[in-house]
Design a protein around this motif. Sequence first.
Motif, mmCIF file in Angstrom:
data_model
loop_
_atom_site.group_PDB
_atom_site.id
_atom_site.type_symbol
_atom_site.label_atom_id
_atom_site.label_comp_id
_atom_site.label_asym_id
_atom_site.label_seq_id
_atom_site.Cartn_x
_atom_site.Cartn_y
_atom_site.Cartn_z
ATOM 1 N N VAL A 13 -17.998 0.723 8.732
ATOM 2 C CA VAL A 13 -16.774 0.642 9.310
ATOM 3 C C VAL A 13 -15.604 -0.302 8.301
ATOM 4 C CG1 VAL A 13 -17.260 -0.862 11.276
ATOM 5 C CG2 VAL A 13 -15.348 0.749 11.336
ATOM 6 N N GLY A 14 -14.631 0.457 8.202
ATOM 7 C CA GLY A 14 -13.510 -0.347 7.258
ATOM 8 C C GLY A 14 -12.575 -1.223 8.077
ATOM 9 N N THR A 15 -11.943 -1.896 7.408
ATOM 10 C CA THR A 15 -10.850 -2.767 8.244
ATOM 11 C C THR A 15 -9.846 -1.917 8.668
ATOM 12 O OG1 THR A 15 -11.238 -4.428 6.176
ATOM 13 C CG2 THR A 15 -9.083 -4.694 7.571
ATOM 14 N N SER A 16 -9.398 -0.904 7.900
ATOM 15 C CA SER A 16 -8.071 -0.001 8.337
ATOM 16 C C SER A 16 -8.590 0.711 9.690
ATOM 17 C CB SER A 16 -7.835 1.003 7.541
ATOM 18 O OG SER A 16 -8.807 1.712 6.984
ATOM 19 N N THR A 17 -9.970 0.959 9.912
ATOM 20 C CA THR A 17 -10.356 1.533 11.323
ATOM 21 C C THR A 17 -10.486 0.365 12.386
ATOM 22 O OG1 THR A 17 -11.700 3.109 10.000
ATOM 23 C CG2 THR A 17 -12.332 2.942 12.188
ATOM 24 N N LEU A 18 -10.901 -0.711 11.936
ATOM 25 C CA LEU A 18 -11.265 -1.664 12.893
ATOM 26 C C LEU A 18 -9.814 -2.617 13.454
ATOM 27 C CD1 LEU A 18 -14.231 -3.552 11.337
ATOM 28 C CD2 LEU A 18 -14.156 -2.321 13.612
ATOM 29 N N THR A 19 -8.859 -2.410 12.375
ATOM 30 C CA THR A 19 -7.731 -3.356 12.959
ATOM 31 C C THR A 19 -6.222 -2.588 13.117
ATOM 32 O OG1 THR A 19 -7.335 -3.782 10.635
ATOM 33 C CG2 THR A 19 -8.532 -5.198 11.735
ATOM 34 N N TYR A 20 -5.253 -2.963 13.608
ATOM 35 C CA TYR A 20 -4.098 -2.476 13.547
ATOM 36 C C TYR A 20 -3.507 -2.955 12.454
ATOM 37 C CZ TYR A 20 -4.705 -1.306 18.535
ATOM 38 O OH TYR A 20 -5.060 -0.938 19.688
ATOM 39 N N ASP A 21 -2.146 -2.575 12.165
ATOM 40 C CA ASP A 21 -1.388 -3.143 10.988
ATOM 41 C C ASP A 21 -1.079 -4.621 11.082
ATOM 42 O OD1 ASP A 21 -1.232 -0.586 10.217
ATOM 43 O OD2 ASP A 21 0.644 0.047 10.628
ATOM 44 N N THR A 22 -1.189 -5.042 12.581
ATOM 45 C CA THR A 22 -0.855 -6.648 12.600
ATOM 46 C C THR A 22 -2.185 -7.538 12.047
ATOM 47 O OG1 THR A 22 -2.159 -6.368 14.897
ATOM 48 C CG2 THR A 22 0.529 -6.032 14.626
ATOM 49 N N GLY A 23 -2.985 -6.752 11.718
ATOM 50 C CA GLY A 23 -4.353 -7.730 11.335
ATOM 51 C C GLY A 23 -5.241 -7.783 12.562
ATOM 52 N N LYS A 24 -4.617 -7.592 13.964
ATOM 53 C CA LYS A 24 -5.505 -7.837 15.070
ATOM 54 C C LYS A 24 -6.550 -6.561 15.205
ATOM 55 C CE LYS A 24 -2.829 -11.378 16.646
ATOM 56 N NZ LYS A 24 -3.055 -12.519 16.836
ATOM 57 N N LEU A 25 -7.326 -7.176 15.925
ATOM 58 C CA LEU A 25 -8.502 -6.062 16.026
ATOM 59 C C LEU A 25 -8.105 -4.890 16.991
ATOM 60 C CD1 LEU A 25 -11.984 -7.604 16.823
ATOM 61 C CD2 LEU A 25 -11.578 -6.357 15.063
ATOM 62 N N GLU A 198 -17.932 14.197 -12.684
ATOM 63 C CA GLU A 198 -16.462 13.688 -12.996
ATOM 64 C C GLU A 198 -15.432 14.175 -12.191
ATOM 65 O OE1 GLU A 198 -16.021 13.433 -17.335
ATOM 66 O OE2 GLU A 198 -17.815 11.999 -17.272
ATOM 67 N N GLU A 199 -15.684 15.624 -12.043
ATOM 68 C CA GLU A 199 -14.243 16.256 -11.224
ATOM 69 C C GLU A 199 -14.082 15.801 -9.971
ATOM 70 O OE1 GLU A 199 -14.298 20.903 -10.739
ATOM 71 O OE2 GLU A 199 -15.176 20.391 -12.656
ATOM 72 N N ILE A 200 -15.503 15.580 -9.433
ATOM 73 C CA ILE A 200 -15.093 14.962 -7.878
ATOM 74 C C ILE A 200 -14.389 13.597 -7.873
ATOM 75 C CG2 ILE A 200 -16.720 14.229 -5.943
ATOM 76 C CD1 ILE A 200 -16.474 17.230 -5.894
ATOM 77 N N MET A 201 -15.148 12.823 -8.865
ATOM 78 C CA MET A 201 -14.576 11.435 -8.902
ATOM 79 C C MET A 201 -13.151 11.458 -8.993
ATOM 80 S SD MET A 201 -17.247 9.335 -8.323
ATOM 81 C CE MET A 201 -16.673 7.753 -8.858
ATOM 82 N N ALA A 202 -12.623 12.240 -10.098
ATOM 83 C CA ALA A 202 -11.168 12.335 -10.656
ATOM 84 C C ALA A 202 -10.435 12.655 -9.068
ATOM 85 C CB ALA A 202 -10.968 13.477 -11.397
ATOM 86 N N LEU A 203 -10.962 13.252 -8.213
ATOM 87 C CA LEU A 203 -10.242 13.505 -6.800
ATOM 88 C C LEU A 203 -9.687 12.292 -5.991
ATOM 89 C CD1 LEU A 203 -12.273 16.629 -5.641
ATOM 90 C CD2 LEU A 203 -9.891 16.468 -6.837
ATOM 91 N N ALA A 204 -10.578 11.110 -6.403
ATOM 92 C CA ALA A 204 -10.080 9.862 -5.531
ATOM 93 C C ALA A 204 -9.059 8.972 -6.198
ATOM 94 C CB ALA A 204 -11.397 9.056 -5.374
ATOM 95 N N GLY A 205 -8.152 8.714 -5.406
ATOM 96 C CA GLY A 205 -7.246 7.815 -5.898
ATOM 97 C C GLY A 205 -7.505 6.456 -5.851
ATOM 98 N N GLY A 206 -6.776 5.441 -5.770
ATOM 99 C CA GLY A 206 -6.959 3.901 -5.703
ATOM 100 C C GLY A 206 -7.251 3.484 -4.352
ATOM 101 N N SER A 207 -6.969 2.153 -4.069
ATOM 102 C CA SER A 207 -7.206 1.742 -2.840
ATOM 103 C C SER A 207 -6.318 2.175 -1.686
ATOM 104 C CB SER A 207 -7.108 0.073 -2.779
ATOM 105 O OG SER A 207 -7.159 -0.544 -1.666
ATOM 106 N N GLY A 208 -6.989 2.284 -0.432
ATOM 107 C CA GLY A 208 -6.601 3.054 0.747
ATOM 108 C C GLY A 208 -5.206 2.379 1.272
ATOM 109 N N THR A 209 -5.469 0.929 1.869
ATOM 110 C CA THR A 209 -4.562 0.365 2.430
ATOM 111 C C THR A 209 -4.406 -1.017 1.957
ATOM 112 O OG1 THR A 209 -5.994 -0.588 4.298
ATOM 113 C CG2 THR A 209 -4.977 1.711 4.715
ATOM 114 N N SER A 210 -3.392 -1.862 2.426
ATOM 115 C CA SER A 210 -3.188 -3.239 1.990
ATOM 116 C C SER A 210 -4.145 -4.033 2.595
ATOM 117 C CB SER A 210 -1.819 -3.804 2.170
ATOM 118 O OG SER A 210 -1.560 -3.619 3.705
ATOM 119 N N ARG A 211 -4.628 -3.503 3.904
ATOM 120 C CA ARG A 211 -5.829 -4.442 4.728
ATOM 121 C C ARG A 211 -7.361 -4.446 4.226
ATOM 122 N NH1 ARG A 211 -5.564 -2.407 9.702
ATOM 123 N NH2 ARG A 211 -3.923 -0.722 8.914
#
Length: 261
Positions: A13-25, A198-211
């Motif tokens: 589970v990733g940070t963006s799923t676990l926390t609000y934009d406030t950084g709190k859980l 490579e075709e599949i890899m090319a579908l991914a962008g960069g990092s998702g969120t700032s958190r």
Amino acid sequence: MDLGAAKRIVVKVGTSTLTYDTGKLNIRRVERLVGVLSDLCNSGRQVALVTSGAIGVGVGKLGLGSKPDDTPGRQAAATVGQCELMFIYDKYFGEFGYPTGQLLITKDDLENARRRGNLMNAFERLFEYGAVPIVNENDAVAVEEIVFGDNDTLSAAVAELIGAQALIILTDIDGLYDRDPRADADASLIPVVHKIDEEIMALAGGSGTSRGTGGMLTKLHAAKLATAAGIPTVVMNGQEPHDIYRLMEGHRFGTLFTPEK
Ligand code: GLU
């Protein structure tokens, strides 16, 4: 592919799923997730949880506003956030009768044969004792040369280490899309990927969120590692943890990456 038959499962589970934009859980979500994972344990499965969020939660708890730019700052935030994370996990898993064990791992722990063996023994014994292993990278010591850097890759390495039969990566997006869904309304979800080329890899962008750290690219790397080790991998939205039940019952969620062997 029947994920329901998987007895040993790694859930990340990733940070963006676990926390609000406030950084709190996001307490409600964490509570639901722990309920689902405990129920999977009740059904006779063994679950290891790979959790991010230490830095994000530490930033929230210390009132720093945003992730520190320097390594010591992030290390310090991680140590604070890790305590908070374990406190909450232990409290909720405890309510369902499951003790938790904390495993903080660095890349060289998995590359060094002796430490790898020790770690494997610890996991096995935790399962035997009926505890839930909770894993994060050891952010306080994991400086550049030895860092996994993202828990997606770590979760795949853990799944391989403990011989899991499924890896479920929970994130803040429904799965892998044929185009960037944040930029293109016509983007559609890819339900199954048999080969991560490579075709599949090319579908991914960069990092998702700032958190968080990862984004889709690291999830594809993780899926590649896990599927090469014969472990089916699902990348799905973690906002409603109850979807994991339905996934285990054979419903399609997110993107399934089928094993290579
Ligand atoms: N280990 C980092 C943390 O707990 C997260 C790495 C990641 O986001 O993948 O904050």
